[in-house]
Design an enzyme around this catalytic site. Structure first.
Site, PDB file in Angstrom:
ATOM      1  N   SER A  19       0.683  -1.409   0.006  1.00  6.06           N
ATOM      2  CA  SER A  19      -0.042  -0.041  -0.026  1.00  6.06           C
ATOM      3  C   SER A  19       0.862   1.383  -0.025  1.00  6.06           C
ATOM      4  O   SER A  19       1.833   1.415   0.792  1.00  6.06           O
ATOM      5  CB  SER A  19      -1.008  -0.077   1.307  1.00  6.06           C
ATOM      6  N   SER A  66      -9.302  -1.605   2.956  1.00  9.45           N
ATOM      7  CA  SER A  66      -9.122  -2.430   1.400  1.00  9.45           C
ATOM      8  C   SER A  66      -9.706  -3.672   1.458  1.00  9.45           C
ATOM      9  O   SER A  66      -9.949  -4.141   2.432  1.00  9.45           O
ATOM     10  CB  SER A  66      -7.768  -2.084   0.806  1.00  9.45           C
ATOM     11  N   LYS A  70     -13.899  -3.969   2.868  1.00  9.30           N
ATOM     12  CA  LYS A  70     -14.869  -2.804   2.554  1.00  9.30           C
ATOM     13  C   LYS A  70     -16.190  -3.180   2.833  1.00  9.30           C
ATOM     14  O   LYS A  70     -17.078  -2.023   3.441  1.00  9.30           O
ATOM     15  CB  LYS A  70     -14.536  -2.291   1.082  1.00  9.30           C
ATOM     16  N   ASN A  91     -14.527   2.773   2.838  1.00  7.39           N
ATOM     17  CA  ASN A  91     -13.005   2.878   2.852  1.00  7.39           C
ATOM     18  C   ASN A  91     -12.195   3.412   3.711  1.00  7.39           C
ATOM     19  O   ASN A  91     -11.031   3.571   3.876  1.00  7.39           O
ATOM     20  CB  ASN A  91     -12.470   3.231   0.948  1.00  7.39           C
ATOM     21  N   ASP A 106     -13.774   6.996  -2.204  1.00  9.08           N
ATOM     22  CA  ASP A 106     -13.201   6.324  -3.647  1.00  9.08           C
ATOM     23  C   ASP A 106     -13.779   7.283  -4.822  1.00  9.08           C
ATOM     24  O   ASP A 106     -13.069   7.930  -5.604  1.00  9.08           O
ATOM     25  CB  ASP A 106     -13.298   5.084  -4.092  1.00  9.08           C
ATOM     26  N   ALA A 131     -18.105  -3.016 -13.943  1.00 11.46           N
ATOM     27  CA  ALA A 131     -19.142  -2.711 -13.024  1.00 11.46           C
ATOM     28  C   ALA A 131     -18.754  -3.369 -11.818  1.00 11.46           C
ATOM     29  O   ALA A 131     -19.571  -3.648 -11.051  1.00 11.46           O
ATOM     30  CB  ALA A 131     -20.454  -3.227 -13.412  1.00 11.46           C
ATOM     31  N   GLY A 132     -17.530  -3.218 -11.310  1.00 11.47           N
ATOM     32  CA  GLY A 132     -16.981  -3.646 -10.064  1.00 11.47           C
ATOM     33  C   GLY A 132     -17.024  -2.519  -9.015  1.00 11.47           C
ATOM     34  O   GLY A 132     -17.807  -1.644  -9.188  1.00 11.47           O
ATOM     35  N   GLY A 253      -5.166   6.589 -13.096  1.00  9.81           N
ATOM     36  CA  GLY A 253      -5.896   6.236 -11.748  1.00  9.81           C
ATOM     37  C   GLY A 253      -5.056   6.790 -10.506  1.00  9.81           C
ATOM     38  O   GLY A 253      -5.671   6.931  -9.531  1.00  9.81           O
TER      39      GLY A 253
HETATM   40  P1  NAP Z   1     -13.541  -5.787  -9.632  1.00 13.62           P
HETATM   41  O1  NAP Z   1     -14.488  -5.396  -8.545  1.00 13.62           O
HETATM   42  O2  NAP Z   1     -12.984  -6.767  -9.834  1.00 13.62           O
HETATM   43  O3  NAP Z   1     -14.313  -5.236 -11.470  1.00 13.62           O
HETATM   44  C1  NAP Z   1     -13.587  -5.522 -12.381  1.00 13.62           C
HETATM   45  C2  NAP Z   1     -14.780  -5.191 -13.406  1.00 13.62           C
HETATM   46  O4  NAP Z   1     -14.087  -5.342 -14.765  1.00 13.62           O
HETATM   47  C3  NAP Z   1     -15.819  -6.273 -13.268  1.00 13.62           C
HETATM   48  O5  NAP Z   1     -17.119  -5.586 -13.860  1.00 13.62           O
HETATM   49  C4  NAP Z   1     -15.507  -7.212 -14.629  1.00 13.62           C
HETATM   50  O6  NAP Z   1     -16.768  -7.644 -15.345  1.00 13.62           O
HETATM   51  C5  NAP Z   1     -14.776  -6.200 -15.736  1.00 13.62           C
HETATM   52  N1  NAP Z   1     -14.053  -6.965 -16.371  1.00 13.62           N
HETATM   53  C6  NAP Z   1     -12.674  -7.694 -16.208  1.00 13.62           C
HETATM   54  N2  NAP Z   1     -12.538  -8.282 -17.115  1.00 13.62           N
HETATM   55  C7  NAP Z   1     -13.160  -7.865 -18.312  1.00 13.62           C
HETATM   56  C8  NAP Z   1     -13.338  -8.264 -19.751  1.00 13.62           C
HETATM   57  N3  NAP Z   1     -12.492  -9.159 -20.142  1.00 13.62           N
HETATM   58  N4  NAP Z   1     -14.390  -7.898 -20.414  1.00 13.62           N
HETATM   59  C9  NAP Z   1     -15.235  -6.882 -19.834  1.00 13.62           C
HETATM   60  N5  NAP Z   1     -15.237  -6.667 -18.442  1.00 13.62           N
HETATM   61  C10 NAP Z   1     -14.391  -7.190 -17.774  1.00 13.62           C
HETATM   62  O7  NAP Z   1     -12.470  -4.601  -9.672  1.00 13.62           O
HETATM   63  P2  NAP Z   1     -12.145  -3.034  -8.903  1.00 13.62           P
HETATM   64  O8  NAP Z   1     -11.772  -3.134  -7.462  1.00 13.62           O
HETATM   65  O9  NAP Z   1     -13.635  -2.307  -9.340  1.00 13.62           O
HETATM   66  O10 NAP Z   1     -10.993  -2.500  -9.963  1.00 13.62           O
HETATM   67  C11 NAP Z   1     -11.344  -2.244 -11.184  1.00 13.62           C
HETATM   68  C12 NAP Z   1      -9.856  -1.400 -11.897  1.00 13.62           C
HETATM   69  O11 NAP Z   1      -9.889   0.000 -11.017  1.00 13.62           O
HETATM   70  C13 NAP Z   1      -8.700  -2.141 -11.649  1.00 13.62           C
HETATM   71  O12 NAP Z   1      -7.899  -1.767 -12.599  1.00 13.62           O
HETATM   72  C14 NAP Z   1      -8.098  -1.508 -10.272  1.00 13.62           C
HETATM   73  O13 NAP Z   1      -6.728  -1.708 -10.068  1.00 13.62           O
HETATM   74  C15 NAP Z   1      -8.577  -0.144 -10.338  1.00 13.62           C
HETATM   75  N6  NAP Z   1      -8.629   0.655  -9.117  1.00 13.62           N
HETATM   76  C16 NAP Z   1      -7.994   1.952  -8.996  1.00 13.62           C
HETATM   77  C17 NAP Z   1      -8.138   2.690  -7.749  1.00 13.62           C
HETATM   78  C18 NAP Z   1      -7.458   3.785  -7.758  1.00 13.62           C
HETATM   79  O14 NAP Z   1      -7.341   4.574  -6.750  1.00 13.62           O
HETATM   80  N7  NAP Z   1      -7.063   4.129  -8.976  1.00 13.62           N
HETATM   81  C19 NAP Z   1      -8.943   2.177  -6.834  1.00 13.62           C
HETATM   82  C20 NAP Z   1      -9.691   0.684  -7.031  1.00 13.62           C
HETATM   83  C21 NAP Z   1      -9.327   0.190  -8.289  1.00 13.62           C
HETATM   84  P3  NAP Z   1     -17.607  -8.501 -14.563  1.00 13.62           P
HETATM   85  O15 NAP Z   1     -18.539  -7.930 -13.964  1.00 13.62           O
HETATM   86  O16 NAP Z   1     -18.333  -9.074 -15.906  1.00 13.62           O
HETATM   87  O17 NAP Z   1     -16.943  -9.579 -14.019  1.00 13.62           O
END
Ligand code: NAP
Length: 286
Positions: A19, A66, A70, A91, A106, A131-132, A253
């Site tokens: 982190s 984290s 969460k 968070n 966030d 949509a994660g 990001g």
């Molecule tokens: P998550 O909950 O696992 O969500 C990932 C999303 O991506 C899901 O909706 C998933 O689809 C979709 N996905 C993955 N592979 C795909 C593909 N091949 N085609 C279409 N959709 C796909 O992850 P998260 O925690 O939200 O994180 C998402 C991103 O944000 C990551 O890259 C993470 O590093 C980044 N992030 C950045 C920050 C920051 O502070 N900058 C903070 C948090 C996260 P499904 O729903 O269909 O499975």
């Protein structure tokens, strides 16, 4: 200097050693001469309840949360802010008047990075890819900040129906027009991009094993779209590089990471984070 009055803040997560939050907050405490320290604690479902109790026991300022805490933390808190309730995830815990209050910075952090890029979200059309958890926090905040319309693209898999119903509830509670569409529907995506102001990659396509992937065909972009990628490692994903080549304003990001921390810092201390000191530190850590 640690004193007899030093307050503790920290992060509860697992894994946690990677982190960047300790670096951010300890630098900020020092710069603002605040007698506090920020530590990283390995916490998961096996010790989360005791860890949250320790915030009161040790009179901590509060903590960040984290993975995997969460959502699991919610039953242990006294109160939730509006955005934390809507997102269903926390968070940041603030320890105030012996109460533990859950926030989610966030989405607010992301929105601050959008403002910083010169974009006002009110009355804008947002298209979100994925949509994660991160996407949900941003969609809620964009809705609270009165975006005109939010379109979310998600794979039509086993979770589609339940995720769609969650976003439907968020739409009803915020009064924002939110729709969720099939990621495979390229024709619909093409139409949506015609009048999209802000496009966000909320998937992990562009990092780790998916480093070479792009979330959509960059040929669909045009210069009126601002393209934000939530990924910050690498600093410039293939998608951002190609979006820049199409003439789009682009951001990674890192801004979201920085400002979610800055807002937590404000909630704990009542002071602003010295962004000019923290930003170069984050930039230097690949
Ligand atoms: P998550 O909950 O696992 O969500 C990932 C999303 O991506 C899901 O909706 C998933 O689809 C979709 N996905 C993955 N592979 C795909 C593909 N091949 N085609 C279409 N959709 C796909 O992850 P998260 O925690 O939200 O994180 C998402 C991103 O944000 C990551 O890259 C993470 O590093 C980044 N992030 C950045 C920050 C920051 O502070 N900058 C903070 C948090 C996260 P499904 O729903 O269909 O499975």
């Amino acid at each position: 200097m640690i004193s007899g009055k030093t307050r503790i803040a920290g992060i509860f997560a697992s894994p946690v050693s990677h982190s960047l939050s300790p670096l951010m907050h300890n630098t900020a405490f020092q710069a603002r001469s605040i007698d506090a320290i920020y530590l990283a604690f390995t916490v998961d479902q096996t010790n989360l309840k005791q860890a949250v109790e320790s915030i009161r026991t040790f009179n901590m300022l509060g903590v960040n949360l984290s993975m995997p805490n969460k959502i699991a933390v919610i039953p242990y808190l006294d109160e939730l802010s509006q955005e934390a309730q809507l997102i269903g995830a926390v968070n940041t815990i603030v320890h105030r008047d012996n109460r533990l209050i859950g926030y989610n910075t966030d989405g607010m952090g992301f929105m601050r990075s959008v403002n910083e890029a010169g974009i006002a979200i009110k009355d804008k059309k947002v298209t979100m890819l994925g949509a994660g958890g991160a996407a949900k926090a941003i969609v809620v905040q964009a809705a609270l900040d009165q975006a005109k319309e939010i379109v979310i693209y998600k794979r039509k898999n086993a979770t589609f129906a339940s995720v769609a119903s969650t976003f439907q509830k968020i739409a009803e509670q915020t009064g924002c027009h939110i729709t969720i569409k099939d990621y495979a529907d390229t024709e619909q995506l093409k139409k949506d991009l015609e009048d999209t102001d802000l496009l966000i990659n909320g998937t992990d396509m562009g990092m780790g094993e998916k480093k070479e992937m792009v979330p959509i065909d960059p040929q669909l972009l045009h210069p009126k779209i601002a393209v934000f990628d939530l990924i910050y490692s690498p600093r410039e994903t293939r998608f951002l590089k190609e979006a820049k080549a199409q003439g789009c304003l682009t951001r990674n990001g890192l801004g979201m990471l920085l400002y979610q921390g800055a807002i937590a810092f404000e909630l704990w201390t009542g002071q602003t984070m010295p962004i000019e000191k923290i930003q170069p530190l984050l930039d230097s850590k690949e």
